[in-house]
Design a protein around this motif. Structure first.
Motif, PDB file in Angstrom:
ATOM      1  N   LEU A 117       0.885  -1.177  -0.075  1.00 31.25           N
ATOM      2  CA  LEU A 117       0.086   0.016  -0.025  1.00 31.25           C
ATOM      3  C   LEU A 117       0.808   1.298   0.056  1.00 31.25           C
ATOM      4  CD1 LEU A 117      -2.801   1.211   0.202  1.00 31.25           C
ATOM      5  CD2 LEU A 117      -2.415   1.150   2.680  1.00 31.25           C
ATOM      6  N   ASP A 148      -5.713  -5.894  10.519  1.00 32.54           N
ATOM      7  CA  ASP A 148      -6.636  -4.716   9.796  1.00 32.54           C
ATOM      8  C   ASP A 148      -6.356  -3.326  10.497  1.00 32.54           C
ATOM      9  OD1 ASP A 148      -8.080  -6.686   8.558  1.00 32.54           O
ATOM     10  OD2 ASP A 148      -9.557  -6.666  10.014  1.00 32.54           O
ATOM     11  N   ASP A 162      -7.168   0.923   9.754  1.00 35.60           N
ATOM     12  CA  ASP A 162      -7.888   1.904   9.372  1.00 35.60           C
ATOM     13  C   ASP A 162      -7.008   3.210   9.396  1.00 35.60           C
ATOM     14  OD1 ASP A 162      -9.910   0.153   9.139  1.00 35.60           O
ATOM     15  OD2 ASP A 162     -11.167   1.247  10.660  1.00 35.60           O
ATOM     16  N   ARG A 180      -9.555   1.239   4.831  1.00 35.37           N
ATOM     17  CA  ARG A 180      -9.486   0.027   5.456  1.00 35.37           C
ATOM     18  C   ARG A 180      -8.494  -1.131   4.861  1.00 35.37           C
ATOM     19  NH1 ARG A 180     -14.850  -1.328   8.502  1.00 35.37           N
ATOM     20  NH2 ARG A 180     -13.489   0.122   9.866  1.00 35.37           N
ATOM     21  N   PHE A 181      -7.576  -1.669   5.300  1.00 38.01           N
ATOM     22  CA  PHE A 181      -6.707  -2.690   4.437  1.00 38.01           C
ATOM     23  C   PHE A 181      -6.433  -3.682   5.700  1.00 38.01           C
ATOM     24  CE2 PHE A 181      -3.666   0.439   5.958  1.00 38.01           C
ATOM     25  CZ  PHE A 181      -2.380  -0.499   5.921  1.00 38.01           C
ATOM     26  N   THR A 182      -5.733  -4.699   5.098  1.00 37.10           N
ATOM     27  CA  THR A 182      -5.054  -5.915   5.975  1.00 37.10           C
ATOM     28  C   THR A 182      -3.723  -5.925   5.465  1.00 37.10           C
ATOM     29  OG1 THR A 182      -5.532  -7.803   6.640  1.00 37.10           O
ATOM     30  CG2 THR A 182      -5.976  -7.650   4.596  1.00 37.10           C
ATOM     31  N   CYS A 218      -8.139  -3.073  -0.468  1.00 40.95           N
ATOM     32  CA  CYS A 218      -8.536  -2.208   0.676  1.00 40.95           C
ATOM     33  C   CYS A 218      -9.912  -1.623   0.110  1.00 40.95           C
ATOM     34  CB  CYS A 218      -7.529  -1.097   0.839  1.00 40.95           C
ATOM     35  SG  CYS A 218      -7.465   0.308  -0.575  1.00 40.95           S
TER      36      CYS A 218
END
Length: 117
Positions: free
Chosen positions: A9, A26, A28, A64-66, A74
């Protein structure tokens, strides 16, 4: 311009990027825009559409991604207020080969997705 990197990212932004919540894998990210007009530019728009989608009075963006391995998706939420229920629009984005660019303009915000070089 500031940069945020985590795994694949990449976000380049004229606005502050605040980690908002981190639970297990996770994360945010909260990006306050100050109730501005947001011009969303997406590569490969159909020819029958103009080159942008415009959203009015956007207070902030929530991404929001992991950090799970092999997951490069995301969710991007464009918020009118501070809570997630005020989402004007959201989309799912694969950031493996692309990055997010958020640029301040005179009369709004340019939000675009570009290819990594």
């Amino acid at each position: 311009m500031m940069e945020y990197r985590n795994g694949n990212l990449l976000i380049k932004s004229d606005y502050e990027i605040k980690p908002f919540m981190e639970e297990e894998a996770d994360i945010d990210l909260f990006i306050p825009l100050g109730n501005r007009t947001l011009n969303l530019y997406l590569e490969g728009m159909p020819q029958y559409m103009d080159n942008r989608i415009q959203l009015l009075d956007i207070r902030s963006v929530l991404i929001r991604f992991t950090t799970e391995e092999n997951n490069n998706l995301c969710t991007i939420h464009f918020l009118r207020n501070i809570d997630l229920r005020s989402t004007v629009m959201n989309l799912v984005f694969n950031y493996e080969n692309h990055y997010i660019n958020i640029k301040e303009e005179d009369y709004g915000v340019q939000f675009s997705i570009g290819k990594k070089s």
